[in-house]
Every structure is written in C-alpha cells, then in structure tokens.
Design a protein around this motif. Structure first.
Motif, short mmCIF file in Angstrom:
data_model
loop_
_atom_site.label_atom_id
_atom_site.label_comp_id
_atom_site.label_asym_id
_atom_site.label_seq_id
_atom_site.Cartn_x
_atom_site.Cartn_y
_atom_site.Cartn_z
N ASN A 41 0.83 -1.21 0.00
CA ASN A 41 0.00 0.00 0.00
C ASN A 41 0.87 1.26 0.00
O ASN A 41 0.58 2.22 -0.71
CB ASN A 41 -0.90 0.02 1.25
N VAL A 45 1.01 4.35 -2.95
CA VAL A 45 0.84 5.79 -2.68
C VAL A 45 2.10 6.54 -3.10
O VAL A 45 2.01 7.62 -3.71
CB VAL A 45 0.51 6.02 -1.19
N ASP A 249 -0.67 3.73 6.19
CA ASP A 249 0.25 3.47 5.09
C ASP A 249 0.48 4.73 4.26
O ASP A 249 1.59 4.99 3.79
CB ASP A 249 -0.29 2.34 4.19
N SER A 250 -0.57 5.53 4.10
CA SER A 250 -0.42 6.79 3.38
C SER A 250 0.48 7.75 4.15
O SER A 250 1.28 8.48 3.54
CB SER A 250 -1.80 7.43 3.16
N LEU A 275 -2.65 13.48 3.53
CA LEU A 275 -2.74 12.24 2.75
C LEU A 275 -3.52 11.18 3.52
O LEU A 275 -4.31 10.43 2.94
CB LEU A 275 -1.33 11.76 2.42
N SER A 276 -3.33 11.11 4.83
CA SER A 276 -4.09 10.16 5.65
C SER A 276 -5.57 10.49 5.59
O SER A 276 -6.41 9.60 5.39
CB SER A 276 -3.65 10.25 7.12
N THR A 279 -7.13 9.56 2.45
CA THR A 279 -7.29 8.11 2.33
C THR A 279 -8.55 7.65 3.05
O THR A 279 -9.30 6.81 2.56
CB THR A 279 -6.03 7.41 2.90
N ASP A 287 -6.97 3.70 -1.12
CA ASP A 287 -6.71 4.73 -2.12
C ASP A 287 -6.85 6.10 -1.47
O ASP A 287 -7.48 6.21 -0.43
CB ASP A 287 -7.73 4.64 -3.27
N PHE A 288 -6.27 7.14 -2.09
CA PHE A 288 -6.53 8.46 -1.53
C PHE A 288 -7.23 9.33 -2.56
O PHE A 288 -7.10 9.12 -3.77
CB PHE A 288 -5.26 9.12 -0.98
N TYR A 293 -6.86 15.62 -0.80
CA TYR A 293 -5.46 15.76 -0.38
C TYR A 293 -4.96 17.17 -0.67
O TYR A 293 -4.40 17.85 0.20
CB TYR A 293 -4.60 14.71 -1.10
#
Lengths: 309, 309
Positions: A41, A45, A249-250, A275-276, A279, A287-288, A293
């Motif tokens: 993941n 990203v 992970d983001s 980014l979190s 997501t 995915d984001f 973002y």
C-alpha cells in the motif's frame, strides 16, 4: 528508488453485500481484488506521489500469482517479491451496502521455510544499494524470526540507507532497539511498546529505546513527531469520516517522500496528515482522494518547533 | 464414464473463526479450499463410489487455475473444463468454531462470452459419445442463455445418453420441458416449478411437464420418487444433524451410480438417502462419512411400489 518490504503480503478482496447477517447466505454484488500488505500500500501511494518504488517480500501460491499479476499493472511500482512455496494470505473485507460498515476476515500468513528466509536476506542485501530509503512494514508471517526487522534495520544502516519501521508488538520492540531512523506507531502500538498511554511521554520513551525519530499517529487527532531537530503536532482541520484502512500506510508514504524531497518537518507532517485524511475519505479502502489531499494540504495545523537544547 | 456439467464452477473456501461478529475484524484460524460447484461435488462422490467421472464446464482466472490444480489431485475425476477469460467465482463458508453455524458468501459467476458458450457446445458434443450418463448441475453464470440446459438435454437425448438435471428456477422449468430422464428438485425448487407445495402432487406435475422421472428431496423426510415404473418414498431411520451442504449432490451421485449399476429403484433410493445422510454427518462440507453411509444403507425405509396402471 524507495524500497518497501512486506513480508506478509496479501491479496486484499473486498465484497459488497446488502447487510451481513451471521448464519445466513449472501450473494456478493461486487468483488474487487488488489495486492495488499502495508508495504505494498505504501508503494502504491509513493508511486502516485511520483516516487519510483520497488516492493519486496514474499509471494506464493495462486494468491501470490494474483498479487504479482496485479502489481504488474501498477504504474511506478517494481515487483521484486521472492517466490515461496506457501500461499500468500487473503484478507476479505465485507462491506455492508447501506451503512458502509466493514467486517474483516484475515487469513493466517504462509509458513516461511528457513531456506526461504535466508534467500530473502540475500535478496534484500542485493536490493539495498539501489535504494534511497527503505520501509519495513506490517506483520511477520509464521517462520520468520521475531527479530527479523531488527536484522533488516542493521543491514540498512550498514549500507547507509535510511530505514523506517511500521509494525507492532515484539517485532516493533526489537526493531526499535536496532535504531531505525523513523518509527510510525499508532497510539495502541506506542502504548504497548512503552507501557504509557500518554503520547507525549510514550514518544519520548520510544526515542530513548532507540528510534531516531518517532511519528505517532493519533487517529483523528493527527500526528505527533519527536525528532532530533524538534517536536511538532500536526492536526487536520476537522475530523474526517470514512474508512481508515490504509490511512497509516499513506502517512508512511508521505513521510518517506518528504524525507527524500528534503522537506522541512512541518511540511512533511502536513503532507502525512492531509494524505491520511484523503485516504479515509476515499471510497476505495487504501486509495486516496487527490482533490481532498490537495485541499487539505494548506489546512493542516502544525504546532511546535525546533528544540534548542 | 459419467459426465457431469458444471457451468458455474467455484473455488469453495472454508474459514474457521471463533464467532463471526459483523463490523469487527477476525483472524481466520483455518483455511481449506476445494473445487466446487454442484457437478464437481457429484463427480467427487461418484469417484468415491468407484465410477470413472469426467467434469466439464468453465474455469478461468487464478481461481479457475486453483480449481484445476486441485481437480488434478482428485483420484478418479478427469478434468475436461473449458478455459474462459473471466475468473471462476469463489464461495466462502465462515464456520463459527463453537456452534458450527455457517455464514455463506457467494461471489457472482464470471461473464461467459458468446464465443465461449459456442465453444462449450462443441466441446460437450465431443464428450457425449464417451459418456454412459450425463448430469447437468447448478446455476448458470451470466451470459449463458436461460434455455442452456434444455439444449444440452436435447443433445444428450439425440446421442442416446441418459440425462439428469439438477437446477432451479427458469433453467429448471425450460430444462424439464426438454424431457430429461431424471430431475432431482428439492421441495422449494419443486414448489417454484409447479406452484404446488404438496410434494405428491408437485412431483406428478413435474412429470407431466416433461421429466421422465422425478426424485424430490424432502430434506430430513428423505426422497420421493415418481418414475414410469412406480412411486417410492425413502426415509432415513432418524433425523441426521450436521451440515447439509452437498447432501443433494450426493443424492445425485447415488442416483446416477444406481442407474448405471441397474439397481432396482428401492435400492437406488436407499443409496441416495444413506449417502445424503452420511454427507450431512461428515465434518467436511460435501464429503461423506463412509461408515455412516454403510451403516445407514440397511436402515433406510422404502415404501411404495410399482404402478399397475
């Protein structure tokens, strides 16, 4: 390139059903499959952020073939997974159509033979010289020694490659003692590591245990970073609702990209929080949502500053 | 050999969990996989009864490869599945460890292209001359015409091969009209076909619609057979508790094997009831417990007799 290590890769399957009712039969209306495991993941990203990324770890069986076939379709991600005899695990997320609530079924990982683990260590050493940074992500499958990450961290440090660790439990405890450049525990992992439920105290303690920098993810309360240069707390403008799968992970991907772009810490943390949140907001787990973002990037509040000690 | 047709094959996956709780995360303690779909289950039981069996139908994608790899390990079953582009569906049975209660998640079948269906028709015609009987089993995947079984029945009859149909809904209605030698509906399927919830009346009606013989499975109340030779009702000695998955497929295998061994109807029905009950009693869904089967064989009660009309 950035190297991400996922020893316990997965084939992540998402099912949509009306409502999950135990002890009844369900027709699945929609099936999606994608390669998973935390480092995979992170790599996806990173690729979306424009960073060339190589994934390594293990893949085996029919599920491992599916993971690799789908990785081959992922632009910007190079597959350097090592084949093993055991089958890559599946994870199944059953999403209720109306509520969006998710029920998770996680298969156990494959048994890794001693010879497979030895082969991985050689493979990792061959990959490291080409890496500008390495991220060690997720759980260990059966057969991999609990001190595995500690060894991989030492090897990366010897090669002069910055190393980030994102795991939990005993592998985290041992990994931290091997002095990684960065760990990114969530509040629970941090409390388990340090015995303290006070994030400020616990992040300090994690640094004393060996981590050069600790970035603790506090869920909707954002990120707390304690680094050799200073301390910062980054918070999103408002709580974000949605599916938190992959948000951590983001954050890892954002921190790695910020490191390689030599961003100042406040900018790295703003990127990680935005980014979190993007997501969590995305309809597809992991995915984001790029407009979210880009919008949030300017709205993250970062407090704190450099330490003058 | 006996030919079984499974147009909607499946990779049947069984998970054991503590207790399934919606909207939480579960570690699966045990994973088993096997090739599935009704005709595949019938073939496996036929092989266990000593009858050489060939399975045909469709298989595609990574799941289709898994189905074929596992079929290759099944003694006595020959794989004559046709490759397709779409992926074979998975079914997931989540078994609660303590209660044994099962929650079922069934993926939709793959889309069958017109050219794939045409290829199957040729393939089926090539297989028929080698078959002593054919069983058409289960649901139709998307893209297969609803009258598919009717066509396959006519082709088998033209080739002089006895044909058994085990399906439901409109494919059953159209199939019955094509005059199969035997249909094996359960009570619900029979009621849907005929509009009558009285099994005696409904079986008669199904015969009038075209089926030469109707064997209705009445669950714990056994089997009701209406044939050109007479009517019989076969019941197990006592209700059997366990997992009914595959019990109907075992009955189909018993009826086919009894046909080819020229058993009198009461013996065929006794075999079908005993084998169904031994399947319910087996700890593994779709397998049968041989000692239970052999013990029950003498304990099934068969009433009725030949018609002198």
């Amino acid at each position: 390139m950035i190297l991400t290590v996922t020893l316990n890769t997965a084939l992540d399957i998402t099912y949509r059903v009306g409502v999950l009712r135990p002890h009844t039969s369900h027709r699945v209306s929609d099936v999606t499959e994608r390669p998973g495991g935390k480092g995979v993941n992170v790599a996806r990203v990173l690729a979306a952020l424009g960073h060339a990324t190589t994934v390594t770890g293990f893949a085996g069986g029919a599920t491992g073939r599916s993971v690799r076939e789908r990785l081959a379709e992922s632009a910007g991600v190079v597959d350097a997974l090592l084949p093993i005899a055991g089958p890559t695990r599946r994870t199944i997320a059953v999403v209720d159509e109306l509520s969006g609530d998710t029920t998770q079924l996680n298969e156990p990982g494959p048994q890794i033979a001693a010879a497979e683990w030895a082969a991985f260590l050689s493979h990792y050493e061959e990959l490291l010289p080409g890496a500008s940074a390495v991220a060690l992500c997720g759980s260990l499958p059966p057969g991999v020694p609990v001190g595995a990450y500690a060894g991989l961290i030492r090897t990366a440090r010897s090669a002069g490659v910055p190393v980030l660790l994102d795991t939990s439990g005993e592998p985290l405890r041992r990994g931290v003692a091997a002095r990684p450049d960065l760990v990114k525990p969530n509040a629970d992992e941090l409390a388990e590591l340090t015995g303290s439920h006070d994030p400020a105290r616990a992040t300090q303690d994690a640094r004393r245990r060996g981590a050069r920098t600790v970035v603790a993810s506090l869920g909707p309360r954002g990120l707390l970073a304690v680094t050799p240069e200073g301390r910062w707390h980054a918070t999103p403008p408002a709580p974000v609702h949605g599916n938190p799968t992959g948000a951590g992970d983001s954050a890892v991907a954002a921190l790695l990209s910020g490191l390689l772009e030599h961003l100042p810490w406040p900018d790295r943390l703003a990127r990680a929080v935005a980014l979190s949140a993007a997501t969590v907001r995305s309809p597809v787990a992991g995915d984001f949502d790029r407009p979210t973002y880009e919008k949030l990037l300017d709205q993250v509040t970062v407090t704190g500053g450099t330490t003058t000690a």
